[in-house]
Design a protein around this motif. Structure first.
Motif, PDB file in Angstrom:
ATOM      1  N   UNK A  53      17.975 -19.183  10.835  1.00 39.22           N
ATOM      2  CA  UNK A  53      16.527 -19.042  11.001  1.00 39.22           C
ATOM      3  C   UNK A  53      16.291 -18.031  12.124  1.00 39.22           C
ATOM      4  N   UNK A  54      15.292 -17.177  11.951  1.00 42.87           N
ATOM      5  CA  UNK A  54      14.877 -16.270  13.024  1.00 42.87           C
ATOM      6  C   UNK A  54      13.414 -16.547  13.316  1.00 42.87           C
ATOM      7  N   UNK A  55      13.111 -16.807  14.596  1.00 40.25           N
ATOM      8  CA  UNK A  55      11.734 -17.048  15.024  1.00 40.25           C
ATOM      9  C   UNK A  55      11.303 -15.878  15.901  1.00 40.25           C
ATOM     10  N   UNK A  56      10.153 -15.301  15.574  1.00 41.27           N
ATOM     11  CA  UNK A  56       9.632 -14.153  16.311  1.00 41.27           C
ATOM     12  C   UNK A  56       8.265 -14.526  16.864  1.00 41.27           C
ATOM     13  N   UNK A  57       8.143 -14.516  18.183  1.00 44.07           N
ATOM     14  CA  UNK A  57       6.895 -14.904  18.842  1.00 44.07           C
ATOM     15  C   UNK A  57       6.013 -13.666  19.010  1.00 44.07           C
ATOM     16  N   UNK A  58       5.500 -13.176  17.910  1.00 44.38           N
ATOM     17  CA  UNK A  58       4.585 -12.039  17.915  1.00 44.38           C
ATOM     18  C   UNK A  58       4.355 -11.641  16.466  1.00 44.38           C
ATOM     19  N   UNK A  59       3.206 -11.091  16.185  1.00 45.63           N
ATOM     20  CA  UNK A  59       2.956 -10.577  14.830  1.00 45.63           C
ATOM     21  C   UNK A  59       3.514  -9.170  14.766  1.00 45.63           C
ATOM     22  N   UNK A  60       4.445  -8.949  13.877  1.00 48.35           N
ATOM     23  CA  UNK A  60       5.018  -7.626  13.681  1.00 48.35           C
ATOM     24  C   UNK A  60       5.006  -7.312  12.192  1.00 48.35           C
ATOM     25  N   UNK A  61       5.086  -6.043  11.888  1.00 50.28           N
ATOM     26  CA  UNK A  61       5.189  -5.636  10.490  1.00 50.28           C
ATOM     27  C   UNK A  61       6.650  -5.659  10.083  1.00 50.28           C
ATOM     28  N   UNK A  62       6.975  -6.513   9.141  1.00 43.56           N
ATOM     29  CA  UNK A  62       8.338  -6.615   8.641  1.00 43.56           C
ATOM     30  C   UNK A  62       8.480  -5.797   7.368  1.00 43.56           C
ATOM     31  N   UNK A  63       9.640  -5.202   7.195  1.00 48.09           N
ATOM     32  CA  UNK A  63       9.949  -4.534   5.934  1.00 48.09           C
ATOM     33  C   UNK A  63      10.492  -5.604   4.990  1.00 48.09           C
ATOM     34  N   UNK A  64       9.614  -6.118   4.152  1.00 46.99           N
ATOM     35  CA  UNK A  64       9.994  -7.203   3.243  1.00 46.99           C
ATOM     36  C   UNK A  64      11.021  -6.746   2.221  1.00 46.99           C
ATOM     37  N   UNK A  65      11.041  -5.438   1.913  1.00 43.90           N
ATOM     38  CA  UNK A  65      12.050  -4.922   0.988  1.00 43.90           C
ATOM     39  C   UNK A  65      13.452  -5.070   1.573  1.00 43.90           C
ATOM     40  N   UNK A  66      13.593  -4.840   2.871  1.00 44.28           N
ATOM     41  CA  UNK A  66      14.896  -5.008   3.521  1.00 44.28           C
ATOM     42  C   UNK A  66      15.337  -6.457   3.414  1.00 44.28           C
TER      43      UNK A  66
END
Length: 141
Positions: A53-66
């Motif tokens: 699991x990866x938890x990121x404490x911030x809204x970021x734009x993820x490359x969902x294709x990756x």
């Protein structure tokens, strides 16, 4: 029992195949982000046995294709005020760019460094991607 704080506002990348979290961490360039990132490896899972699991404490734009290329079974949870407001189920993308490099030494991408590395999905069942320039199959980890 290990206790990791919950995310108040950010993302939780869940259902990662055990052992793949660091690969995703590097593909998404999370080491270059200025936010808190928690990586949980080999967490117990009723469905998967073990998962990362990866938890990121911030809204970021993820490359969902990756993410879909690495593991289409991943779920991305968008968190706001400590509550899941959106669940994103991934699937194999039809094409990927600059995620992996073509291994063919005769491919134009090996000679011309500025060319975008492009691969297309050619066999969904076997998860095969091929270079759009030379048709070489991509090696998946």
């Amino acid at each position: 029992m290990l206790n990791i704080d919950s995310v108040n506002k950010g993302l939780v990348i869940d259902h990662i195949q055990a052992g793949k979290a660091m690969q995703i961490y590097h593909y998404l360039n999370l080491d270059k982000m200025d936010c808190s990132v928690a990586i949980i490896k080999n967490a117990k899972s009723k469905i998967m046995g073990k998962k990362d699991i990866i938890k990121i404490e911030d809204k970021i734009n993820l490359d969902l294709d990756v993410l879909g290329f690495i593991d289409p079974n991943i779920t991305v949870n968008v968190i706001d005020n400590g509550v899941i407001i959106k669940k994103i189920k991934l699937e194999l993308p039809e094409k990927i760019e600059n995620v992996v490099k073509c291994k063919n030494p005769r491919c134009i991408t090996s000679i011309e460094q500025e060319i975008v590395q492009k691969f297309k999905l050619t066999d969904r069942d076997k998860k095969v991607y091929r270079c759009v320039y030379c048709d070489t199959a991509c090696e998946r980890n």
